[in-house]
Design an enzyme around this catalytic site. Structure first.
Site, PDB file in Angstrom:
ATOM      1  N   ASP A 135       1.942  38.809 -42.246  1.00 55.75           N
ATOM      2  CA  ASP A 135       1.382  38.075 -43.393  1.00 55.75           C
ATOM      3  C   ASP A 135       0.587  36.835 -42.994  1.00 55.75           C
ATOM      4  OD1 ASP A 135       3.482  36.254 -42.759  1.00 55.75           O
ATOM      5  OD2 ASP A 135       4.821  37.278 -44.164  1.00 55.75           O
ATOM      6  N   HIS A 163       3.690  42.515 -34.502  1.00 57.74           N
ATOM      7  CA  HIS A 163       3.193  43.718 -35.173  1.00 57.74           C
ATOM      8  C   HIS A 163       1.748  43.578 -35.637  1.00 57.74           C
ATOM      9  CE1 HIS A 163       7.571  45.150 -36.158  1.00 57.74           C
ATOM     10  NE2 HIS A 163       7.270  45.202 -34.883  1.00 57.74           N
TER      11      HIS A 163
END
Length: 335
Positions: A135, A163
């Site tokens: 995010d 990630h």
């Protein structure tokens, strides 16, 4: 098994029977206050209060995807599998899902836990943050997260995105990396993948001199899916080795269920080094760790990470008020 402390119960209790538990909770706070080289490992749980919807609720992202593709059945894990690209219909589902997630992340705000990690950095306590999240909320708070065509740096990079980075896209052919554009997110939301500008320019240049055409790749979100390597995997490995040589004295694991193999290995290696310095491994999460973590995790704080970091900071201000006065002088404002 690790000592488990029920955070919500201990914060609200004044019972004599809970005195030892409250004392143990304060001892954990004291470990943070005294630590000098903290490694933080985090997962989706630290972003729960940011405004990003969960995946499975009636208003969750899975429901939005199912409404758009009612005839397709794709599990949550499959939505993050590299095998999606083997089938045009499932790749469209992936693009739609990621576009919705990207829009929600753009509208989200960093949580108390994100601010806490950033404060550890400003106070000189953070050795490094390793996050599973895509995010980008750590970036918003000024934690240098590397990547974006610049790689990862031993000293400059403070936050490692294990990630990938939802704010970037990359070509599936030439691997050229770009910052995500609004028009590309709109295409992803419709289930389409934009063409790579670099591949297009190269192809047009070859046409101008009557050379053989080269393939034009499409862009995909620059996040790491199951069963595929991280583009900066070697750099991450080097950072981890370097950080272990710097003698971390506290490991905080927050908001992750510790299910991903690579993350489990990273945590176990850091835990071994921390224990070698008589430091602690603290796990803050709603769900308990499995038996696999016996002898690795010392204390499990069962509860919300936001509530725990608030407790730590309250005790920190009481025990070492000078730390917070210095923060006022540096920032010019009260945090």
């Amino acid at each position: 098994m690790p000592t488990t402390l029920d955070l919500a119960h201990l914060l609200s209790s004044t019972s004599h029977e809970d005195f030892s538990g409250r004392r143990a909770l304060s001892d954990v706070s004291l470990s943070v206050i005294k630590a000098r080289r903290i490694v933080v490992v985090s997962g989706a749980g630290i972003s729960c209060s940011s405004g990003i919807p969960d995946f499975r609720s009636p208003q969750g992202l899975y429901s939005l995807v199912k409404a758009k593709y009612p005839d397709q059945v794709v599990s949550g894990k499959e939505l993050f599998s590299s095998s999606l690209f083997l089938n045009p219909s499932t790749s469209s589902i992936f693009y739609t899902f990621i576009a919705e997630l990207s829009l929600q992340c753009q509208a989200a705000q960093p949580t108390k836990t994100h601010h806490f990690i950033a404060r550890l950095e400003t106070k000189g306590k953070l050795l490094r943050s390793y996050t599973q999240n895509v995010d980008g909320l750590e970036r918003r708070l000024g934690l240098e997260s590397g990547g974006r065509g610049k790689g990862l740096k031993k000293k400059e990079t403070k936050n490692v995105e294990l990630h990938g980075d939802l704010g970037r896209v990359r070509c599936v052919v030439c691997w050229k990396d770009y910052e995500t554009r609004e028009e590309w997110v709109k295409m992803f939301r419709d289930g389409d993948a934009p063409d790579c500008p670099t591949c297009q320019d190269r192809c047009e240049e070859r046409i101008s001199r009557n050379a053989r055409l080269t393939p034009i790749g499409t862009l995909r979100p620059s996040i790491v899916l199951y069963d595929e390597p991280h583009p900066l995997g070697d750099d991450i490995g080097q950072l981890q080795t370097y950080d272990m040589s710097r003698s971390p004295d506290l490991l905080l694991i927050m908001g992750t269920s510790l299910k991903v193999h690579g993350l489990k290995r990273l945590v176990k290696e850091f835990a071994k080094v921390v224990h070698g310095r008589n430091g602690k491994v603290i796990f803050i999460n709603q769900t308990a760790p499995s038996k696999e973590w016996q002898g690795i995790i010392d204390v499990h704080i069962q509860g919300e990470t936001d509530k725990w970091v608030q407790k730590v900071e309250e005790e920190w201000k009481k025990i070492r008020p000078g730390d917070w006065e210095m923060q006022m002088n540096l920032d010019g404002e009260v945090v």
